[in-house]
Motif scaffolding. Sequence first.
Motif, PDB file in Angstrom:
ATOM      1  N   GLN A 139       0.814  -1.226   0.000  1.00 23.36           N
ATOM      2  CA  GLN A 139       0.000   0.000   0.000  1.00 23.36           C
ATOM      3  C   GLN A 139       0.852   1.283   0.000  1.00 23.36           C
ATOM      4  O   GLN A 139       0.355   2.362  -0.300  1.00 23.36           O
ATOM      5  CB  GLN A 139      -0.908  -0.005   1.242  1.00 23.36           C
ATOM      6  CG  GLN A 139      -1.937   1.102   1.303  1.00 23.36           C
ATOM      7  CD  GLN A 139      -3.083   0.928   0.304  1.00 23.36           C
ATOM      8  OE1 GLN A 139      -3.612  -0.154   0.153  1.00 23.36           O
ATOM      9  NE2 GLN A 139      -3.442   2.007  -0.381  1.00 23.36           N
ATOM     10  N   GLN A 140       2.157   1.171   0.311  1.00 20.08           N
ATOM     11  CA  GLN A 140       2.997   2.382   0.375  1.00 20.08           C
ATOM     12  C   GLN A 140       3.005   3.111  -0.964  1.00 20.08           C
ATOM     13  O   GLN A 140       3.114   2.465  -2.015  1.00 20.08           O
ATOM     14  CB  GLN A 140       4.446   2.009   0.697  1.00 20.08           C
ATOM     15  CG  GLN A 140       4.654   1.599   2.115  1.00 20.08           C
ATOM     16  CD  GLN A 140       6.092   1.184   2.324  1.00 20.08           C
ATOM     17  OE1 GLN A 140       6.914   1.956   2.752  1.00 20.08           O
ATOM     18  NE2 GLN A 140       6.389  -0.056   1.990  1.00 20.08           N
ATOM     19  N   PRO A 141       2.944   4.446  -0.909  1.00 17.90           N
ATOM     20  CA  PRO A 141       2.932   5.195  -2.167  1.00 17.90           C
ATOM     21  C   PRO A 141       4.117   4.807  -3.060  1.00 17.90           C
ATOM     22  O   PRO A 141       5.265   4.784  -2.608  1.00 17.90           O
ATOM     23  CB  PRO A 141       3.057   6.657  -1.696  1.00 17.90           C
ATOM     24  CG  PRO A 141       2.553   6.643  -0.292  1.00 17.90           C
ATOM     25  CD  PRO A 141       2.868   5.301   0.270  1.00 17.90           C
ATOM     26  N   GLY A 142       3.830   4.424  -4.290  1.00 20.46           N
ATOM     27  CA  GLY A 142       4.878   4.111  -5.275  1.00 20.46           C
ATOM     28  C   GLY A 142       5.498   2.732  -5.137  1.00 20.46           C
ATOM     29  O   GLY A 142       6.382   2.358  -5.913  1.00 20.46           O
ATOM     30  N   ALA A 143       5.033   1.939  -4.153  1.00 18.67           N
ATOM     31  CA  ALA A 143       5.707   0.660  -3.886  1.00 18.67           C
ATOM     32  C   ALA A 143       5.363  -0.412  -4.923  1.00 18.67           C
ATOM     33  O   ALA A 143       6.213  -1.234  -5.274  1.00 18.67           O
ATOM     34  CB  ALA A 143       5.339   0.156  -2.491  1.00 18.67           C
ATOM     35  N   LEU A 144       4.126  -0.388  -5.421  1.00 15.73           N
ATOM     36  CA  LEU A 144       3.657  -1.490  -6.252  1.00 15.73           C
ATOM     37  C   LEU A 144       4.554  -1.712  -7.475  1.00 15.73           C
ATOM     38  O   LEU A 144       5.015  -2.822  -7.735  1.00 15.73           O
ATOM     39  CB  LEU A 144       2.205  -1.250  -6.680  1.00 15.73           C
ATOM     40  CG  LEU A 144       1.609  -2.328  -7.586  1.00 15.73           C
ATOM     41  CD1 LEU A 144       1.538  -3.671  -6.873  1.00 15.73           C
ATOM     42  CD2 LEU A 144       0.212  -1.925  -8.073  1.00 15.73           C
ATOM     43  N   GLU A 145       4.831  -0.619  -8.191  1.00 19.28           N
ATOM     44  CA  GLU A 145       5.636  -0.743  -9.416  1.00 19.28           C
ATOM     45  C   GLU A 145       7.009  -1.332  -9.122  1.00 19.28           C
ATOM     46  O   GLU A 145       7.497  -2.220  -9.818  1.00 19.28           O
ATOM     47  CB  GLU A 145       5.839   0.640 -10.022  1.00 19.28           C
ATOM     48  CG  GLU A 145       5.190   0.758 -11.384  1.00 19.28           C
ATOM     49  CD  GLU A 145       5.269   2.182 -11.878  1.00 19.28           C
ATOM     50  OE1 GLU A 145       6.389   2.729 -11.958  1.00 19.28           O
ATOM     51  OE2 GLU A 145       4.194   2.732 -12.165  1.00 19.28           O
ATOM     52  N   ARG A 146       7.622  -0.799  -8.041  1.00 18.78           N
ATOM     53  CA  ARG A 146       8.959  -1.260  -7.641  1.00 18.78           C
ATOM     54  C   ARG A 146       8.914  -2.755  -7.311  1.00 18.78           C
ATOM     55  O   ARG A 146       9.761  -3.529  -7.751  1.00 18.78           O
ATOM     56  CB  ARG A 146       9.345  -0.466  -6.386  1.00 18.78           C
ATOM     57  CG  ARG A 146      10.788  -0.107  -6.294  1.00 18.78           C
ATOM     58  CD  ARG A 146      11.075   0.849  -5.142  1.00 18.78           C
ATOM     59  NE  ARG A 146      10.447   0.531  -3.880  1.00 18.78           N
ATOM     60  CZ  ARG A 146       9.631   1.353  -3.219  1.00 18.78           C
ATOM     61  NH1 ARG A 146       9.331   2.535  -3.729  1.00 18.78           N
ATOM     62  NH2 ARG A 146       9.114   1.008  -2.068  1.00 18.78           N
ATOM     63  N   GLN A 152       6.650  -4.998  -8.243  1.00 14.19           N
ATOM     64  CA  GLN A 152       6.296  -5.826  -9.413  1.00 14.19           C
ATOM     65  C   GLN A 152       7.523  -6.108 -10.271  1.00 14.19           C
ATOM     66  O   GLN A 152       7.707  -7.209 -10.774  1.00 14.19           O
ATOM     67  CB  GLN A 152       5.243  -5.108 -10.255  1.00 14.19           C
ATOM     68  CG  GLN A 152       3.829  -5.378  -9.795  1.00 14.19           C
ATOM     69  CD  GLN A 152       2.802  -4.663 -10.643  1.00 14.19           C
ATOM     70  OE1 GLN A 152       2.946  -3.467 -10.892  1.00 14.19           O
ATOM     71  NE2 GLN A 152       1.770  -5.362 -11.069  1.00 14.19           N
ATOM     72  N   LYS A 153       8.363  -5.074 -10.428  1.00  9.02           N
ATOM     73  CA  LYS A 153       9.585  -5.249 -11.233  1.00  9.02           C
ATOM     74  C   LYS A 153      10.508  -6.266 -10.587  1.00  9.02           C
ATOM     75  O   LYS A 153      11.113  -7.096 -11.243  1.00  9.02           O
ATOM     76  CB  LYS A 153      10.338  -3.901 -11.299  1.00  9.02           C
ATOM     77  CG  LYS A 153      10.083  -3.188 -12.604  1.00  9.02           C
ATOM     78  CD  LYS A 153      11.030  -2.034 -12.789  1.00  9.02           C
ATOM     79  CE  LYS A 153      10.299  -0.988 -13.605  1.00  9.02           C
ATOM     80  NZ  LYS A 153      10.568   0.362 -13.200  1.00  9.02           N
ATOM     81  N   ARG A 154      10.582  -6.190  -9.263  1.00 13.94           N
ATOM     82  CA  ARG A 154      11.494  -7.037  -8.517  1.00 13.94           C
ATOM     83  C   ARG A 154      11.002  -8.484  -8.450  1.00 13.94           C
ATOM     84  O   ARG A 154      11.805  -9.412  -8.365  1.00 13.94           O
ATOM     85  CB  ARG A 154      11.580  -6.455  -7.106  1.00 13.94           C
ATOM     86  CG  ARG A 154      12.677  -6.993  -6.311  1.00 13.94           C
ATOM     87  CD  ARG A 154      12.707  -6.300  -4.976  1.00 13.94           C
ATOM     88  NE  ARG A 154      13.607  -7.045  -4.133  1.00 13.94           N
ATOM     89  CZ  ARG A 154      14.543  -6.499  -3.398  1.00 13.94           C
ATOM     90  NH1 ARG A 154      14.685  -5.203  -3.373  1.00 13.94           N
ATOM     91  NH2 ARG A 154      15.338  -7.257  -2.664  1.00 13.94           N
ATOM     92  N   ALA A 155       9.669  -8.659  -8.466  1.00 10.52           N
ATOM     93  CA  ALA A 155       9.119 -10.005  -8.248  1.00 10.52           C
ATOM     94  C   ALA A 155       8.042 -10.337  -9.280  1.00 10.52           C
ATOM     95  O   ALA A 155       6.847 -10.403  -8.947  1.00 10.52           O
ATOM     96  CB  ALA A 155       8.568 -10.101  -6.828  1.00 10.52           C
ATOM     97  N   PRO A 156       8.433 -10.568 -10.538  1.00  4.06           N
ATOM     98  CA  PRO A 156       7.426 -10.862 -11.564  1.00  4.06           C
ATOM     99  C   PRO A 156       6.735 -12.211 -11.357  1.00  4.06           C
ATOM    100  O   PRO A 156       5.725 -12.489 -12.007  1.00  4.06           O
ATOM    101  CB  PRO A 156       8.249 -10.858 -12.870  1.00  4.06           C
ATOM    102  CG  PRO A 156       9.663 -11.019 -12.458  1.00  4.06           C
ATOM    103  CD  PRO A 156       9.801 -10.505 -11.067  1.00  4.06           C
ATOM    104  N   HIS A 157       7.267 -13.040 -10.430  1.00  3.44           N
ATOM    105  CA  HIS A 157       6.663 -14.359 -10.201  1.00  3.44           C
ATOM    106  C   HIS A 157       5.398 -14.279  -9.339  1.00  3.44           C
ATOM    107  O   HIS A 157       4.711 -15.279  -9.142  1.00  3.44           O
ATOM    108  CB  HIS A 157       7.670 -15.307  -9.530  1.00  3.44           C
ATOM    109  CG  HIS A 157       8.240 -14.764  -8.241  1.00  3.44           C
ATOM    110  ND1 HIS A 157       9.151 -13.745  -8.199  1.00  3.44           N
ATOM    111  CD2 HIS A 157       8.017 -15.105  -6.946  1.00  3.44           C
ATOM    112  CE1 HIS A 157       9.477 -13.486  -6.942  1.00  3.44           C
ATOM    113  NE2 HIS A 157       8.792 -14.298  -6.155  1.00  3.44           N
ATOM    114  N   VAL A 158       5.081 -13.090  -8.805  1.00  2.00           N
ATOM    115  CA  VAL A 158       3.911 -12.949  -7.936  1.00  2.00           C
ATOM    116  C   VAL A 158       2.629 -12.850  -8.778  1.00  2.00           C
ATOM    117  O   VAL A 158       2.605 -12.155  -9.794  1.00  2.00           O
ATOM    118  CB  VAL A 158       4.074 -11.703  -7.025  1.00  2.00           C
ATOM    119  CG1 VAL A 158       2.786 -11.379  -6.279  1.00  2.00           C
ATOM    120  CG2 VAL A 158       5.225 -11.936  -6.035  1.00  2.00           C
TER     121      VAL A 158
END
Length: 439
Positions: free
Chosen positions: A86-93, A95-101
Motif C-alpha cells: 500500500q505504500q505510495p509508489g511501492a507497487l511498481e517497484r 512488481q519489477k522485482r518479483a514478476p513471479h507474484v
Amino acid sequence: MDNKKVVTIVYGCQMSERDAETLTQITRDFGYSPSDDLESADLVIVNTCCVRESAENKILGKIGELKKLKERNPKVKIAISGCMVQQPGALERLQKRAPHVDIWEGTHNINDFSALLQRVEQGEKVAEVWQEPNATIEVASLAEKGKLQASVNVMYGCDNFCSYCIVPYVRGRERSRKPQEILQEIELLVNSGCREVTLLGQNVNSYGKEFSPAYDFADLLHQVNQIAFLLRVRFITSHPKDLSDKLIETVAEGDKLCEHFHLPIQSGSNFILERMNRKYTREYYLRRIEQIRKLIPDASLSTDIIVGFPGESEEDFEQTLAMMNQAHYSQAFTFMYSKRSGTLASKMENQIPLDVKKRRLQKLMSVQNQESLEYRQNMIGKTVEVLAEGPSKTNPERLTGRTRGNELVVFNGNLDIIGSLVNVRINEAGSWTLIGEIE
Ligand code: SAM
Ligand code: SF4
C-alpha cells in the motif's frame, strides 16, 4: 479442484494478523484449506508490514524464496498483500522485482480478495491497490469462528501522524465501526465457542470520536462486558494522550475487562516526545499511570519504546531508562528507530548511527528484562485467574493459559477444562513464563 492447500505467512502487528485471517477465510470459498507446508501449497499468501525496514527486508527475502518455490512448482499461486504494497509508489517497484507474484493487493481492498482470487484462478495476474478504503467492503470482515480467542476490529486507520510512523499513510484516516456491528460480531463468535476477544484499533481511545450522539470506547467496553458466556475482553492500543478517567473506571468495574493497559510511551524524554509528535509529556504520562494504579492496584502495564530517534542524546536516552524503573512495565516491545520514507522524521537532522542505536537497544532490553522478571517473581505465592487455552507446546502433559495481565502460565490440569477460567497458584517464575498448580 477441491482439497487445495493455502499457506498464509504474516508479518507485523495484530491488525496484520487479523487481515491475514480474513484472507485465509476467503480462500475457503474457493476450496482451499489452511496448511503449513509450502512444498505442497497451491496458494501462498504473504500479508506484509512496512513499519520498520527490518520487516521489509525479511519480507523481500521471503518473496525471493517463493520465486524458487515457483520454479520447483510452477502451478503454485503467490499473493502479496498488506501495508508494504500500500505504500505510495511501492507497487511498481515490487512488481519489477518479483514478476513471479500472481496477486498484489493493498490494505484497503483486503476484504475484496475473492474478486482477485477468482481472476487468478482463471489464469490472470492481478494487481490492485485502492487509494481509499471502502466502508461497505470493510464491514464484510468477520473474525474466524470456532476459536477460543478472537480479535475484532473496532476501528481502522490512524489520525495521529507520529513523526516516525508510516501507519497513517498505509491504513488511511481513522474510522470507527458501528457499535451494533461489533457487538453482533462478538455475539456470533461467542455462539461458536469464543471466550476471549481482543478489540483492535491503532488508538482505541479515540474510538467513536465521529459519533453523534456521543458514544466512546468506554461505552463500547461496558456493552461488550455484558455479553453472556464471554469470559474476557482485552484491547489494544491505547494512545496515552486519549486515555480518559472514564475508560480507567470502566475497566476497574467490568468483571470481564482485563486490567492490562498497553500504553506505548515511545520515549521518556519530553524533547524527543515533542519531535515524535506524541502530544504528551513524561509527567502527564506518569500521572495517567498513577490514576490507573489508584483505581486498579493490580493493573499491568506494557509499552512500546523506540531508541535512536533523530536527535536523541545520551541524556534523552537516560530519561527513557529512568522511565522503565518508574513505570514497572510487565513487558516492553523495544525497537531501533527505522527511517520510513514519506514520514516527517525521515527528513530530520541528527539521524543516530546504527552502532549507537544497537548499544541503546541492548541496554534498554537488559533493564526491561530485569523489570519483567521482578514483575513475574512478585506473583510467586499468589493465586491468579487463568483462561485454560490448551496443551503446553513445550510440555504436552501440562496446560497453558494467560493471566488477566496477559502473562503466560504453564500448569497442571485435564483437557476438559480448556476454555474455562481456573484459579492457579504460582510457584515459579521463569524468564518468559510462570509455572503453577490449579488450586
Ligand atoms: N498504534 C499503535 C501505537 O500507537 O502504539 C501501534 C503502531 S506500530 C504498528 C507499533 C509500534 O511500532 C509503535 O508503537 C512504535 O513503537 C513502533 N514503530 C512505529 N514506527 C517505527 C519506526 N519508524 N521505527 C521504529 N519503530 C517504529
Ligand atoms: Fe503510528 Fe502513532 Fe498512529 Fe500508533 S498512533 S499507528 S505510532 S501514527
